[in-house]
Design a protein around this motif. Structure first.
Motif, PDB file in Angstrom:
ATOM      1  N   PHE A 137     -13.515  10.128  -6.647  1.00 25.73           N
ATOM      2  CA  PHE A 137     -12.843   8.980  -7.256  1.00 25.73           C
ATOM      3  C   PHE A 137     -13.493   8.653  -8.603  1.00 25.73           C
ATOM      4  CE2 PHE A 137     -12.591   4.260  -7.663  1.00 25.73           C
ATOM      5  CZ  PHE A 137     -11.211   4.140  -7.788  1.00 25.73           C
ATOM      6  N   TRP A 144      -6.446  13.210  -8.869  1.00 28.03           N
ATOM      7  CA  TRP A 144      -6.776  11.903  -8.284  1.00 28.03           C
ATOM      8  C   TRP A 144      -6.854  12.007  -6.768  1.00 28.03           C
ATOM      9  CZ3 TRP A 144      -8.239   7.860 -11.173  1.00 28.03           C
ATOM     10  CH2 TRP A 144      -7.885   7.857 -12.530  1.00 28.03           C
ATOM     11  N   GLY A 201     -10.707   8.346   4.316  1.00 27.29           N
ATOM     12  CA  GLY A 201     -10.675   7.777   2.979  1.00 27.29           C
ATOM     13  C   GLY A 201     -11.009   8.806   1.914  1.00 27.29           C
ATOM     14  N   ALA A 202     -10.951   8.363   0.661  1.00 27.68           N
ATOM     15  CA  ALA A 202     -11.263   9.256  -0.458  1.00 27.68           C
ATOM     16  C   ALA A 202     -12.771   9.412  -0.619  1.00 27.68           C
ATOM     17  CB  ALA A 202     -10.658   8.697  -1.740  1.00 27.68           C
ATOM     18  N   PRO A 257     -15.862   8.984  -2.626  1.00 28.58           N
ATOM     19  CA  PRO A 257     -16.157   8.111  -3.765  1.00 28.58           C
ATOM     20  C   PRO A 257     -16.622   8.861  -5.003  1.00 28.58           C
ATOM     21  CG  PRO A 257     -17.821   7.882  -2.033  1.00 28.58           C
ATOM     22  CD  PRO A 257     -16.705   8.685  -1.455  1.00 28.58           C
ATOM     23  N   TYR A 276       0.810  -1.221   0.000  1.00 26.38           N
ATOM     24  CA  TYR A 276       0.000   0.000   0.000  1.00 26.38           C
ATOM     25  C   TYR A 276       0.843   1.269   0.000  1.00 26.38           C
ATOM     26  CZ  TYR A 276      -4.649  -2.040   0.578  1.00 26.38           C
ATOM     27  OH  TYR A 276      -5.848  -2.700   0.374  1.00 26.38           O
ATOM     28  N   GLN A 315      -6.584  10.688  -2.948  1.00 28.64           N
ATOM     29  CA  GLN A 315      -5.678   9.732  -2.311  1.00 28.64           C
ATOM     30  C   GLN A 315      -6.494   8.625  -1.644  1.00 28.64           C
ATOM     31  OE1 GLN A 315      -2.969  11.456   0.483  1.00 28.64           O
ATOM     32  NE2 GLN A 315      -1.932   9.532   0.927  1.00 28.64           N
ATOM     33  N   LEU A 316      -6.258   7.399  -2.089  1.00 26.55           N
ATOM     34  CA  LEU A 316      -6.950   6.261  -1.483  1.00 26.55           C
ATOM     35  C   LEU A 316      -6.248   5.885  -0.176  1.00 26.55           C
ATOM     36  CD1 LEU A 316      -7.661   3.946  -4.564  1.00 26.55           C
ATOM     37  CD2 LEU A 316      -9.294   5.317  -3.277  1.00 26.55           C
ATOM     38  N   LYS A 317      -7.025   5.765   0.861  1.00 26.05           N
ATOM     39  CA  LYS A 317      -6.480   5.449   2.185  1.00 26.05           C
ATOM     40  C   LYS A 317      -5.899   4.040   2.200  1.00 26.05           C
ATOM     41  CE  LYS A 317      -8.069   4.790   6.949  1.00 26.05           C
ATOM     42  NZ  LYS A 317      -9.272   4.778   7.826  1.00 26.05           N
ATOM     43  N   GLU A 322     -13.362  -2.140  -4.326  1.00 23.65           N
ATOM     44  CA  GLU A 322     -12.443  -1.512  -3.379  1.00 23.65           C
ATOM     45  C   GLU A 322     -12.990  -1.607  -1.961  1.00 23.65           C
ATOM     46  OE1 GLU A 322      -9.464  -0.960  -2.189  1.00 23.65           O
ATOM     47  OE2 GLU A 322      -9.124  -0.321  -4.260  1.00 23.65           O
ATOM     48  N   ARG A 353     -11.547   2.602   2.388  1.00 26.11           N
ATOM     49  CA  ARG A 353     -10.681   3.444   1.566  1.00 26.11           C
ATOM     50  C   ARG A 353     -11.457   4.551   0.872  1.00 26.11           C
ATOM     51  NH1 ARG A 353      -6.687   0.717  -2.375  1.00 26.11           N
ATOM     52  NH2 ARG A 353      -5.321   2.412  -1.670  1.00 26.11           N
ATOM     53  N   LEU A 354     -12.771   4.397   0.832  1.00 25.63           N
ATOM     54  CA  LEU A 354     -13.636   5.363   0.148  1.00 25.63           C
ATOM     55  C   LEU A 354     -14.638   5.978   1.116  1.00 25.63           C
ATOM     56  CD1 LEU A 354     -14.170   3.205  -3.045  1.00 25.63           C
ATOM     57  CD2 LEU A 354     -12.926   5.376  -2.959  1.00 25.63           C
TER      58      LEU A 354
END
Length: 290
Positions: A239, A279, A233-234, A236, A89, A281-283, A222, A226-227
């Motif tokens: 994203f 973009w 998280g990011a 969604p 990761y 950042q995905l956790k 995912e 992470r979202l």
């Protein structure tokens, strides 16, 4: 009488000596030379890796450790998995590829830990994706980015390019997912099932865009955390917007699963990639150290 006794004693002695000699002979004759050890390189590369990674599979799947030794092995195995998971990761795809290329047995350790984690999920995203593929065109060509144990290829009739950092068999392409050997516009479906792990994950999606045909499908499963903007998280929506700027339309989003979100994108017929895509950042999915 004495000579007779002496003779009898001598006979007993002789019999004893003869018996010992016979036993020694039988013993020596029964001892066969051990079979020659197999050459050091007789095992396949995968078997050698699995032996080196044996501690990861020391406890049968589905059974809780009972003895102290098994508990220690499970803890060591879990520690290896958490270390490798964190590395995947927090490094680039090229760094991960180089790392596992030098020590491929660690990839088996990682996947043993991954399978253990997934066994606790009520539903696995790869099974949802397999079901979706089975309900669509079997002539479609599929690229499975981060294929793991190549479950997609093993369960559908489609032609599948299985791609990952390490190859266990000739059907799996070992490479950095940002740079695959696939031809441009050569696949109908690109899959990322919990595999957008590198710090340069946008380059994986750009590669998927390169190899996808116009109107091709992009499926992304995912981890929900992470979202989730509420936990770092990011967003969604951001994203999805970034992928739209890459040249895709969001067709649907499956959020009914407790552990993951599944996006269904479709490549535009005539798409133009936007410059300077922002973009999110995905956790990283990092496990607490024990």
């Amino acid at each position: 009488m004495e000579p007779q006794q002496e003779s009898t004693a001598g006979g007993r002695k002789r019999r004893r000596r003869g018996g010992v000699g016979k036993r020694q002979k039988d013993s020596s004759s029964s001892q066969q030379a051990p079979p020659p050890a197999p050459p050091a390189d007789a095992a396949s590369p995968l078997e050698k890796r699995q032996r080196k990674a044996g501690e990861a599979a020391a406890i049968p799947k589905g059974r809780k450790p009972t003895s102290l030794l098994e508990k220690m092995r499970a803890r060591l195995s879990g520690g290896h998995f958490r270390m490798l998971n964190e590395k995947l990761y927090t490094c680039s795809g090229q760094d991960a590829f180089d790392y596992f290329k030098n020590e491929p047995e660690l990839f088996d350790v990682y996947h043993a830990g991954y399978q253990e984690q997934m066994s606790h999920w009520p539903e696995q995203p790869v099974n949802v994706i397999i079901k979706w593929l089975k309900s669509h065109n079997k002539s479609w060509t599929v690229a499975d980015f981060g294929c793991g144990n190549a479950a997609v290829a093993k369960n559908v009739k489609n032609k599948v390019f299985s791609i990952d950092l390490v190859s266990d068999d000739p059907s799996v392409i070992a490479c950095d997912m940002a740079h695959t050997p696939l031809e441009p516009s050569s696949v109908d479906v690109a899959i990322f099932c919990l595999s957008l792990m590198g710090t340069n994950f946008p380059s994986y999606l750009q590669e998927a865009n390169r190899v996808l045909k116009p109107s091709g499908w992009l499926l992304i499963a995912e981890v929900r955390s992470r979202l989730d903007p509420n936990t770092g998280g990011a967003d969604p929506d951001k994203f999805s917007e970034a992928i739209s700027q890459l040249g895709f339309n969001l067709i649907s989003k499956d959020e009914k699963n407790k552990m993951f979100v599944l996006f269904y994108f479709r490549k535009k017929e005539k798409s133009k990639v936007a410059k300077n895509i922002e973009w999110p950042q995905l956790k990283p999915c990092l496990y607490k150290r024990r």
